[in-house]
Motif scaffolding. Structure first.
Motif: not given
Length: 607
Positions: A51-79
């Protein structure tokens, strides 16, 4: 870029990768460390570098696996370091529910603050004016539900033309709730060339359509199968009789620890929560029929420990993130296997252990067992027999206590509350008595001062004032007694009159036509009052059958003043003004217009 799949679930015993190793900004890494978050979860370690490299991401994982930081932290870094125009956010995160939108914002805002990035949650049930004002000032990252964001765009209060990063969280629930038309409409407004990230627990046909339409050469990461068959979560089905369902629910909810109870409807949530409170369990309901303020307060009470049990509908299944939930109780079965998995995802989050218990009535067994198979869950089955609600095996699995014990604790708590209330009232009484004494002393001082000013003896004046006050109080008490005596005498007189009329409710016999000398509510006499004239028409009533030779107000005899039927009716006209055919007048006046002569034979009457 070709699609790849990273199924690497990083072993927990290899703490070699840290957030600092993933390439995140140092302020964010430092804030993570302050919050005690140093080692990323598997999906975070796999997703953040791409995500930090700018690629489109397709993430699949059960709920509660930590997806929020997976897309949130790279978004903060890019902005970080960029500039945001008014009404034009640079990143948008779409979520299906209000609770999930607030959860995402709460999780990311502390780290965005380190990079001077501003967040705003845009969802229904909250003030639109406040959201418009925030957009006017400038918002870097907009966390929104599709409906409210579309309304703001239609008003001209928001534009997506500057969006660099677009994230779609819980895409499968978007499809389940029917939001895909709105989602596609919003994604069409995002300019091409930006980064797209899509996260979902399942990837089905509709989600695959979104992927093909909006993601360009996405990097796919699948961590933890969507079936939720994790070793830290156990599933159980309890087959119960209808009459045992409520007691068993109360016993399970009264266990130690936090519990979420899922039901199918809003009315069911309110009803179950009320039943649990009556059983002594600290419970409250959460559903879509509540205002956003009430929902927020309920969640805060649940997180803060003021309530132990949250009774929720499926609308909250993916929008609740509360640490320490170790049991999920399905009082009503889930609609399908996806709803079941998302309900189950409220426990065993972030690698912790948890238990999922489903109550099944006898006629629901096949449906629930088929649902378990579709979800890929191996659930143990327990049949709860009569008189065996809380056997040792079930009590050990779910941590349930005896309902009698729960009720005993509730009774003890009520007794303690009553004792505290008695103490409070006693203290108020003592303060009131103390205040009365102070006022009495002040009154005596003022009375004595007034007597001295008049040149009289203060002691005599105080005594006279006390006597006058006592006399006035005695007079008031006498008046109260007189009023009470007057009311008692009036009641006794009314009772005596009712007794004379035979209308006492407690002595009343089955209905008989012996209640005389009473009028009905329309001013006339009742039908059972005999030997009375009808005061509305001046004639005798129908039941006066021995008074025959009397006419009604139209000059004719009343219908009830006639002899038993003898083959012909008496002298009456029909409803058209003429005589009836069976009346004694001759209605064939053309042949003479006189009376019939019954003394002649019938063949001679016309002559």
């Amino acid at each position: 870029m070709s699609v790849t799949t990273a199924d690497a679930i990083l072993p927990l015993d290899e703490p070699t990768t840290t957030f600092a190793d993933l390439g995140l900004p140092q302020p964010v890494v430092r804030k993570l460390a302050e919050n005690g978050v140093t080692t990323p979860f598997p999906i975070q370690a796999a997703t953040i570098p791409d995500a930090l490299a700018g690629h489109d991401i397709l993430g699949r994982g059960r709920t509660g696996s930590g997806k929020t930081l997976s897309f949130g932290l790279p978004t903060l870094a890019r902005l970080a370091g960029g500039r945001t125009e008014k009404k034009k956010p640079r990143a948008v995160i779409l979520t299906p529910t209000r609770e999930l939108a607030m959860q995402v914002s709460d999780a990311l805002e502390p780290y965005g603050h380190e990079l001077n990035l501003r967040f705003k949650v845009v969802c229904g049930g909250t003030s639109m004016g406040n959201q418009i004002y925030a957009l006017e000032r400038g918002v870097d990252i907009l966390v929104a539900t599709p409906g409210r964001l579309r309304d703001l765009i239609a008003r001209g209060s928001c534009s997506l033309e500057d969006v660099q990063v677009a994230v779609l969280d819980e895409a499968d629930q978007m499809a389940d709730l029917g939001f895909l038309p709105e989602v596609t409409e919003l994604l069409d407004l995002v300019p091409p060339g930006g980064q797209r990230m899509l996260f979902s627990a399942t990837l089905e046909n509709e989600i695959d359509t979104l992927v093909k339409r909006y993601l360009v050469d996405p990097v796919s990461h699948e961590v933890d199968a969507a079936q939720g068959a994790v070793t830290t979560m156990s599933h159980h089905v309890l087959v119960v009789k209808p009459r045992d369902k409520a007691p068993l629910t109360a016993a399970i909810a009264a266990r130690e620890g936090r519990t979420i109870v899922f039901v199918r409807t809003q009315l069911g949530a309110d009803r179950v929560a009320e039943q649990l409170r009556e059983s002594g369990v600290r419970a409250d309901a959460l559903h879509g029929g509540m205002t956003q303020g009430a929902r927020t307060r309920t969640l805060e009470d649940f997180k803060g420990g003021k309530i132990k049990v949250l009774v929720a509908t499926d609308v909250a299944a993916r929008g609740i993130h509360v640490d320490g939930i170790d049991l999920v109780l399905n009082v009503d079965p889930a609609g399908d296997h996806k709803d079941y998995l998302h309900r189950s995802g409220r426990t065993a989050r972030a690698g912790q252990s948890g238990t999922v218990v489903s109550l099944a009535l006898p006629h629901q067994r096949r449906t629930i067992f088929r649902l378990m198979e579709d979800a890929g869950v191996d659930a143990s089955r327990h049949v709860i027999g009569r008189g065996d609600l809380f056997d040792d095996e079930v009590a050990e699995i779910i941590g349930a206590r005896s309902l009698t014990e729960v009720q005993a604790e509730a009774a003890m708590g009520a007794a303690l509350h009553a004792d505290r209330e008695v103490g409070r009232l006693t203290r108020e009484l003592e303060r009131a008595q103390e205040r009365a004494g102070e006022l009495r002393s002040e009154a005596e001082k003022l009375t004595g001062r007034a007597a001295r000013e008049r040149g009289e003896d203060p002691a005599e004046a105080i005594a006279a004032a006390a006597a006058a006050q006592a006399a006035a109080e005695a007079e008031r008490e006498a008046k109260r007694e007189a009023r009470r005596a007057e009311r008692a005498a009036k009641a006794a007189e009314e009772e005596r009159e009712r007794a004379e009329r035979g209308d006492r409710r407690d002595d009343r016999r089955p209905y008989q036509r012996d209640h005389r000398d009473r009028r009905d509510d329309r001013g006339g006499f009742r039908r059972e009052d005999r030997d009375r004239r009808d005061d509305r028409r001046g004639g005798f009533r129908r039941d006066d059958r021995d008074h025959r030779d009397r006419r009604d107000d139209r000059g004719g005899f009343r219908r009830d003043d006639r002899r038993p039927y003898q083959g012909r009716r008496d002298d009456r006209r029909d409803d058209r003004g003429g005589f009836r055919r069976d009346d004694r007048r001759d209605d064939r006046r053309g042949s003479g217009g006189g009376y019939r002569d019954d003394s002649k034979p019938r063949w001679k009457r016309g002559s």
